[in-house]
Design a protein around this motif. Structure first.
Motif, short mmCIF file in Angstrom:
data_model
loop_
_atom_site.label_atom_id
_atom_site.label_comp_id
_atom_site.label_asym_id
_atom_site.label_seq_id
_atom_site.Cartn_x
_atom_site.Cartn_y
_atom_site.Cartn_z
N UNK A 197 43.39 55.17 23.59
CA UNK A 197 44.48 54.76 24.45
C UNK A 197 44.27 54.94 25.78
N UNK A 198 43.88 56.00 26.11
CA UNK A 198 43.52 56.50 27.59
C UNK A 198 42.62 55.42 28.21
N UNK A 199 41.61 55.00 27.63
CA UNK A 199 40.70 54.09 27.75
C UNK A 199 41.40 52.67 28.26
N UNK A 200 42.16 52.17 27.17
CA UNK A 200 43.02 51.09 27.32
C UNK A 200 43.96 51.19 28.62
N UNK A 201 44.73 52.15 28.76
CA UNK A 201 45.59 52.43 29.99
C UNK A 201 44.70 52.39 31.48
N UNK A 202 43.48 53.10 31.44
CA UNK A 202 42.64 52.87 32.53
C UNK A 202 42.29 51.49 32.95
N UNK A 203 42.03 50.78 31.58
CA UNK A 203 41.52 49.35 31.96
C UNK A 203 42.65 48.52 32.53
N UNK A 204 43.96 48.59 32.06
CA UNK A 204 45.12 48.37 32.53
C UNK A 204 45.26 48.53 33.96
N UNK A 205 45.12 49.75 34.45
CA UNK A 205 45.45 50.07 35.77
C UNK A 205 44.37 49.54 36.65
N UNK A 206 42.91 49.25 36.28
CA UNK A 206 41.88 48.53 37.02
C UNK A 206 42.45 47.05 37.25
N UNK A 207 43.20 46.52 36.12
CA UNK A 207 43.54 45.09 36.44
C UNK A 207 44.52 45.09 37.19
N UNK A 208 45.59 45.75 37.21
CA UNK A 208 46.66 45.80 38.22
C UNK A 208 46.21 46.06 39.86
N UNK A 209 45.03 46.96 39.65
CA UNK A 209 44.67 47.12 41.22
C UNK A 209 43.90 45.94 41.55
N UNK A 210 43.34 45.05 40.51
CA UNK A 210 42.51 43.95 41.06
C UNK A 210 43.77 42.89 41.45
N UNK A 211 44.81 42.96 40.91
CA UNK A 211 45.73 41.83 41.18
C UNK A 211 46.54 42.33 42.61
N UNK A 212 46.38 43.67 42.76
CA UNK A 212 46.96 44.11 44.26
C UNK A 212 45.90 43.63 45.45
N UNK A 213 44.63 43.71 44.93
CA UNK A 213 43.75 43.22 45.92
C UNK A 213 43.75 41.89 46.19
N UNK A 214 43.92 41.15 45.20
CA UNK A 214 44.35 39.65 45.52
C UNK A 214 45.18 39.32 46.17
N UNK A 215 46.44 40.10 45.98
CA UNK A 215 47.63 39.81 46.73
C UNK A 215 47.42 40.14 48.26
N UNK A 216 46.55 41.24 48.52
CA UNK A 216 46.29 41.33 49.90
C UNK A 216 45.43 40.56 50.61
N UNK A 217 44.64 39.87 49.73
CA UNK A 217 43.62 38.80 50.17
C UNK A 217 44.69 37.42 50.48
N UNK A 218 45.51 37.13 49.70
CA UNK A 218 46.33 35.87 49.98
C UNK A 218 47.06 36.35 51.21
N UNK A 219 47.41 37.59 51.43
CA UNK A 219 48.48 38.04 52.48
C UNK A 219 47.57 37.61 53.90
N UNK A 220 46.12 37.95 53.81
CA UNK A 220 45.25 37.89 54.88
C UNK A 220 45.19 36.28 55.24
N UNK A 221 44.95 35.55 54.05
CA UNK A 221 44.99 34.25 54.16
C UNK A 221 46.20 33.55 54.81
N UNK A 222 47.16 34.10 54.53
CA UNK A 222 48.47 33.34 55.03
C UNK A 222 48.64 33.64 56.47
N UNK A 223 48.28 35.08 56.93
CA UNK A 223 48.04 35.39 58.39
C UNK A 223 47.17 34.35 58.96
#
Length: 364
Positions: A269-295
């Protein structure tokens, strides 16, 4: 890829610290080094007295850029006078450290070899203990959970803090050329960039909402992780107590098996939660990249608008100059016609004069 850490386990203590520039091997090419820190950061060895485990930890702000558990089969290699590297099969990557001097590199390599040997001895003792007791290994449920820490928990020495930071030489950004597009194409370019900007704004709003939701989920999962770890430690203590009761050996063995299954489920269960956290962090990084592209697109659109205004001014100036030139040419034509008329009159007068002279000569 990196884990953001918020607290430090009381059982882990730093035993050696230094400062270095941190790199990781490019996961795509497996050849090039990718810098994970903008400047020299503190790199520390940590020792977990409860699990008898050594780890290498480094933080850049609140982000863990190195979280590597030392194992007996690891090797630290000096590739130059100030650079060394090692491979971490668990993290599926290769870490590289750039030091300010050869002395710091040698000291870090000595500590790596020392703690690697200590990890080997600890593993051998653990195997001997398992052979003597003939029971399954009772590792902590949180054994595979890396103990988080804060940037304040990793402190280097005074001379290491004073190590000058290595500046990274960045390539200059390409600037727009002086040969701009014709004015007739500028409006098309502006519309194109405006459409791109509108699309990015919509994507940014969606990603911002997803980011807020992900942040709330991460906090909830961190609380669940702490609860799971406490439950695992309690179960292990219970296993130890049951093992001490020799009259109930069979019941203890059965109970211990059930507890081990529970621990494995918790670890899964812990491993699955950690994988989910990593996926969400990847989405956050993608959002930041899109923000930089918009600027970036916004800035380019502003530059195009400025260029359009400049071209409009140049066009107006050229029209005025053309009109003035046409007026000057018309005046020149009129003057030339007048001059030709005068010249024709003079030629006619000269012709009459010549004829009169010829008559006079004949008469004489």
């Amino acid at each position: 890829m990196f884990m953001t850490l918020t607290f430090l386990s009381f059982r882990e203590q730093p035993i050696f610290s230094t400062r270095a520039h941190v790199f990781q091997i490019d996961p795509n090419t497996k050849k090039n080094w990718v810098p994970t820190s903008k400047h020299a950061v503190t790199v520390s060895y940590f020792y977990d007295s409860t699990r008898n485990v050594y780890r290498i930890i480094s933080l850049d702000g609140s982000k863990a850029i190195i979280n590597s558990t030392i194992t007996p089969n690891m090797t630290f290699t000096k590739t130059s006078q100030k650079f060394g590297q090692w491979a971490d099969s668990r993290a599926n990557t290769v870490y590289g450290l750039g030091f300010s001097s050869e002395h710091h590199l040698s000291k870090f390599a000595e500590k790596f070899q020392e703690f690697k040997e200590a990890a080997r001895l600890a593993k051998e003792k653990s195997q001997e203990k398992m052979e003597l007791t003939s029971t399954p290994s009772q590792e902590s449920a949180g054994g595979d959970i890396q103990s988080p820490l804060t940037p304040e928990s990793i402190n280097g020495t005074d001379d290491e803090r004073a190590t000058p930071e290595v500046t990274q030489n960045s390539e200059p950004r390409a600037e727009p050329t002086q040969n701009a597009l014709p004015f007739t194409h500028s409006s098309t370019i502006s519309k194109h960039w405006e459409a791109e900007l509108a699309t990015l704004k919509g994507n940014n709003a969606k990603l911002t909402a997803a980011l807020l939701e992900s942040t709330a989920n991460v906090k909830q999962w961190k609380q669940q992780l702490a609860a799971y770890q406490e439950e695992a430690e309690r179960l292990h203590k219970r296993v130890t107590e049951l093992e001490c009761v020799s009259s109930q050996a069979n019941a203890v063995h059965t109970h211990k098996t059930e507890l081990n299954q529970t621990i494995q489920e918790l670890e899964s269960t812990l491993k699955k939660k950690e994988e989910e956290i990593e996926r969400l962090k990847q989405e956050i990084d993608n959002a930041r990249e899109l923000q930089a592209q918009r600027d970036s697109l916004t800035q380019k659109l502003q530059e195009v608008e400025i260029r359009n205004k400049d071209l409009e001014g140049q066009l107006s100036d050229l029209e005025q100059r053309l009109e003035k030139s046409q007026n000057e040419q018309e005046a020149f034509r009129n003057n030339l016609k007048t001059l030709l008329e005068i010249l024709d009159g003079k030629i006619f007068e000269l012709t009459e004069l010549r004829d009169n002279l010829a008559k006079l000569i004949e008469c004489s």
